[in-house]
Design an enzyme around this catalytic site. Structure first.
Site, PDB file in Angstrom:
ATOM      1  N   ASP A 121      48.132  45.252  36.688  1.00  0.00           N
ATOM      2  CA  ASP A 121      46.971  44.374  36.723  1.00  0.00           C
ATOM      3  C   ASP A 121      45.725  45.231  36.920  1.00  0.00           C
ATOM      4  O   ASP A 121      45.745  46.166  37.722  1.00  0.00           O
ATOM      5  CB  ASP A 121      47.113  43.406  37.919  1.00  0.00           C
ATOM      6  CG  ASP A 121      46.571  42.016  37.623  1.00  0.00           C
ATOM      7  OD1 ASP A 121      45.668  41.910  36.780  1.00  0.00           O
ATOM      8  OD2 ASP A 121      47.054  41.051  38.238  1.00  0.00           O
ATOM      9  N   HIS A 168      38.007  45.111  32.364  1.00  0.00           N
ATOM     10  CA  HIS A 168      38.606  44.362  33.477  1.00  0.00           C
ATOM     11  C   HIS A 168      40.095  44.635  33.626  1.00  0.00           C
ATOM     12  O   HIS A 168      40.683  44.293  34.649  1.00  0.00           O
ATOM     13  CB  HIS A 168      38.371  42.859  33.281  1.00  0.00           C
ATOM     14  CG  HIS A 168      36.939  42.457  33.478  1.00  0.00           C
ATOM     15  ND1 HIS A 168      36.477  41.841  34.616  1.00  0.00           N
ATOM     16  CD2 HIS A 168      35.848  42.606  32.685  1.00  0.00           C
ATOM     17  CE1 HIS A 168      35.179  41.624  34.520  1.00  0.00           C
ATOM     18  NE2 HIS A 168      34.768  42.082  33.345  1.00  0.00           N
TER      19      HIS A 168
HETATM   20  P1  ADQ Z   1      43.027  37.581  35.364  1.00  0.00           P
HETATM   21  O1  ADQ Z   1      44.191  38.229  34.699  1.00  0.00           O
HETATM   22  O2  ADQ Z   1      42.726  36.209  34.939  1.00  0.00           O
HETATM   23  O3  ADQ Z   1      41.703  38.470  35.214  1.00  0.00           O
HETATM   24  P2  ADQ Z   1      42.968  37.495  38.458  1.00  0.00           P
HETATM   25  O4  ADQ Z   1      42.054  38.564  38.925  1.00  0.00           O
HETATM   26  O5  ADQ Z   1      44.241  37.417  39.229  1.00  0.00           O
HETATM   27  O6  ADQ Z   1      43.414  37.636  36.953  1.00  0.00           O
HETATM   28  O7  ADQ Z   1      42.291  36.053  38.577  1.00  0.00           O
HETATM   29  C1  ADQ Z   1      40.984  35.785  38.192  1.00  0.00           C
HETATM   30  C2  ADQ Z   1      40.537  34.426  38.770  1.00  0.00           C
HETATM   31  O8  ADQ Z   1      41.334  33.362  38.250  1.00  0.00           O
HETATM   32  C3  ADQ Z   1      40.644  34.368  40.292  1.00  0.00           C
HETATM   33  O9  ADQ Z   1      39.411  33.964  40.814  1.00  0.00           O
HETATM   34  C4  ADQ Z   1      41.726  33.354  40.559  1.00  0.00           C
HETATM   35  O10 ADQ Z   1      41.477  32.518  41.676  1.00  0.00           O
HETATM   36  C5  ADQ Z   1      41.751  32.510  39.306  1.00  0.00           C
HETATM   37  N1  ADQ Z   1      43.146  32.070  39.111  1.00  0.00           N
HETATM   38  C6  ADQ Z   1      44.210  32.856  38.848  1.00  0.00           C
HETATM   39  N2  ADQ Z   1      45.340  32.121  38.809  1.00  0.00           N
HETATM   40  C7  ADQ Z   1      44.960  30.844  39.055  1.00  0.00           C
HETATM   41  C8  ADQ Z   1      45.670  29.599  39.161  1.00  0.00           C
HETATM   42  N3  ADQ Z   1      46.975  29.561  39.067  1.00  0.00           N
HETATM   43  N4  ADQ Z   1      44.958  28.466  39.420  1.00  0.00           N
HETATM   44  C9  ADQ Z   1      43.624  28.538  39.557  1.00  0.00           C
HETATM   45  N5  ADQ Z   1      42.902  29.672  39.480  1.00  0.00           N
HETATM   46  C10 ADQ Z   1      43.559  30.803  39.240  1.00  0.00           C
HETATM   47  C11 ADQ Z   1      41.321  39.741  34.659  1.00  0.00           C
HETATM   48  C12 ADQ Z   1      42.224  40.932  35.010  1.00  0.00           C
HETATM   49  C13 ADQ Z   1      42.339  41.091  36.523  1.00  0.00           C
HETATM   50  C14 ADQ Z   1      40.955  41.210  37.153  1.00  0.00           C
HETATM   51  C15 ADQ Z   1      40.032  40.089  36.659  1.00  0.00           C
HETATM   52  C16 ADQ Z   1      38.589  40.325  37.104  1.00  0.00           C
HETATM   53  O11 ADQ Z   1      43.516  40.777  34.423  1.00  0.00           O
HETATM   54  O12 ADQ Z   1      43.119  42.238  36.845  1.00  0.00           O
HETATM   55  O13 ADQ Z   1      41.069  41.117  38.569  1.00  0.00           O
HETATM   56  O14 ADQ Z   1      40.025  40.011  35.234  1.00  0.00           O
HETATM   57  O15 ADQ Z   1      38.133  41.571  36.699  1.00  0.00           O
END
Ligand code: ADQ
Length: 468
Positions: free
Chosen positions: A366, A158
């Site tokens: 990211d 991921h």
């Molecule tokens: P994350 O680093 O957690 O995931 P991201 O893809 O931005 O990052 O977010 C994943 C989920 O968390 C989204 O559905 C988002 O809505 C939720 N989220 C993020 N910030 C939030 C907040 N402040 N409040 C509530 N919900 C929040 C990892 C990788 C990413 C990749 C994902 C999926 O780092 O690059 O996109 O996995 O593969």
């Protein structure tokens, strides 16, 4: 029909399709597929135990079976807080300055991967297909082969895959990468990470890459491809119609009065570039006094990984910086940054996204960044907001109609905010439409079907040879 066995660090049981449900991203992403394949989802419960017993807690709800295990405190310290989050996470996000190499982390990581393999192997039947997720479990494929599995096993990363010249700073890097040759299919979020992986294989392992993308190292052949993850588009489209979304939308619009709202939503993590974003916004405020009192930045960032020191440190810096910016620019009736350290569920987030004129998503690095896609999915077609996106997010390769910025540059962030605020409706609609089409088409269903179909398509291993 084969069953699908999903293995990830944590398991959070999907809770139906309620748009209001605050559930982990992977749960939403995989829920429907696990139901369809009568699947099983295995991983750590998040709980600790005094002594690891391998006892499995099986749970069946809403058509999905989860199997979880508890880990010892030492496992959690060395494997999760240690090797996964203090070694691999910073290194894979190009931050070798933050990566810590401690022998105990490496042995804890191996031990937990071994414990996962030993515990899950008896639950797997010969025709099952197995899908392993993320950097916590890179060597699990090898461990499963050593436990005797001949099944088709896929691995999806991921997060980014770092350039070879950074990866070689990891002690025993070759051993870690070689262990990936025991998978049948390896998936990355975009071409850049896939290229870096191939580059490593060629130069460090003496391997070759066939025209069809098959990686060949000695006698081992592994497929490696690019499978960008998407949002649950259907759920998002439903969410924007829900009362909860409408309430969140009204709440933000009313409290903003007639100010333009810029939104950032992230886990509180140094890779997300929140500090650099605040500096960029500060530059905008310095350069554009005419916008004082006319804009506000809403930054939602719930703390994560609180047991790791670098996360405490970034939290302190952000508290200080947001306070300094607000102290320096605020008026009696205007505060330029609303910095909120709590999470909201997806329905509420959808309302906040829709009420915001600009989505400011500027990670330093990211794997994908789903927030950028959620922001696009939630917009009003008649009056869409503008997405400002880091060129270093995996999603930038699909969302080329965003205003792409270098997240390290205060000037680029400041200029992009100005450009977004001044953008005519026609241009906003045109840019948004092309991004919306790609977010709708390349959604989470497209992602998971693409990966699983490719995994089903690989040839089953007749004779088992373990790579490392
Ligand atoms: P994350 O680093 O957690 O995931 P991201 O893809 O931005 O990052 O977010 C994943 C989920 O968390 C989204 O559905 C988002 O809505 C939720 N989220 C993020 N910030 C939030 C907040 N402040 N409040 C509530 N919900 C929040 C990892 C990788 C990413 C990749 C994902 C999926 O780092 O690059 O996109 O996995 O593969």
């Amino acid at each position: 029909m084969s069953r699908l066995i999903v293995i990830s660090n944590r398991v959070s049981a999907p809770k139906g399709r309620s748009p209001a449900g605050a559930q982990g991203g992977l749960a939403v992403a995989l829920g429907a597929m696990l139901r369809e394949y009568r699947g099983l989802w295995f991983g750590w419960s998040g709980e600790k135990t005094d002594h690891f017993t391998g006892q499995i807690n099986m749970h069946r709800e809403d058509g999905i079976t989860t199997a979880t295990i508890d880990l010892e405190e030492q496992d959690v310290d060395e494997y999760y807080n240690g090797y996964a989050n203090r070694t691999l996470w910073p290194l894979f996000h190009y931050r070798i300055d933050l990566a810590e190499y401690d022998r105990s982390f490496g042995s804890g990581y191996e031990r937990v991967n071994h414990r996962f393999a030993e515990t899950v192997a008896p639950l797997i039947e010969p025709d099952d297909i197995v899908w392993v997720h993320d950097y916590h479990l890179i060597p699990l494929g090898t461990q499963l082969r050593q436990a005797g599995l001949k099944n088709k096993i896929g691995f999806f990363l991921h997060i980014p895959w770092p350039p070879r010249r950074l990866l070689v700073s990891l002690p025993f890097h070759e051993r870690l990468v070689r262990s990936m040759l025991d998978y049948d299919l390896i998936g990355f979020q975009n071409e850049e990470w896939l290229d870096s992986f191939r580059d490593y294989v060629r130069h460090e392992l003496g391997g070759t890459v066939d025209d069809d993308g098959t990686i060949v190292v000695g006698k081992r052949k592994v497929k490696a491809g690019c499978y960008p993850i998407g949002v649950d588009f259907e759920e998002f489209t439903e969410a924007v119609k829900s009362d909860e979304t409408q309430l969140a939308y009204d709440r933000l619009l009313q409290s903003a009065e007639d100010k333009k709202v810029i939104i950032g939503v992230d886990r509180l993590d140094y890779s997300k570039g929140i500090e650099e974003r605040f500096w960029g916004y500060r530059r905008f405020l310095e350069e554009h006094p005419d916008y004082h009192g006319q804009v506000l930045l809403l930054q939602i960032a719930p703390p994560s990984r609180g047991e790791v020191h670098t996360y405490e440190a970034i939290r302190e810096r952000l508290d200080e910086l947001s306070g300094r910016i607000n102290g320096g620019f605020a008026e009696v009736d205007w505060v330029p940054i609303r910095y909120v350290n709590r999470g909201y569920n997806r329905a509420e987030l959808a309302g906040f996204y829709r009420a915001s004129d600009i989505g400011l998503i500027t990670p330093l690095r990211d794997g994908m960044n789903l927030v950028a896609k959620e922001y696009v999915a939630a917009q009003d077609p008649e009056d869409p907001g503008v997405l400002i996106l880091s060129r270093f997010a995996g999603s930038a390769s699909q969302l080329g109609d965003a205003l792409l910025v270098n997240p390290y540059s205060k000037d680029e962030i400041s200029d992009a905010i100005r450009q977004a605020l001044d953008m005519p409706l026609d241009e906003r609609k045109r840019r948004w439409r092309s991004m919306y089409d790609s977010v709708a088409k390349e959604d989470v269903v497209w992602w998971r079907q693409g990966f699983v179909e490719a995994l089903k398509g690989v040839e089953k291993r007749a004779n088992l040879t373990i790579a490392s």
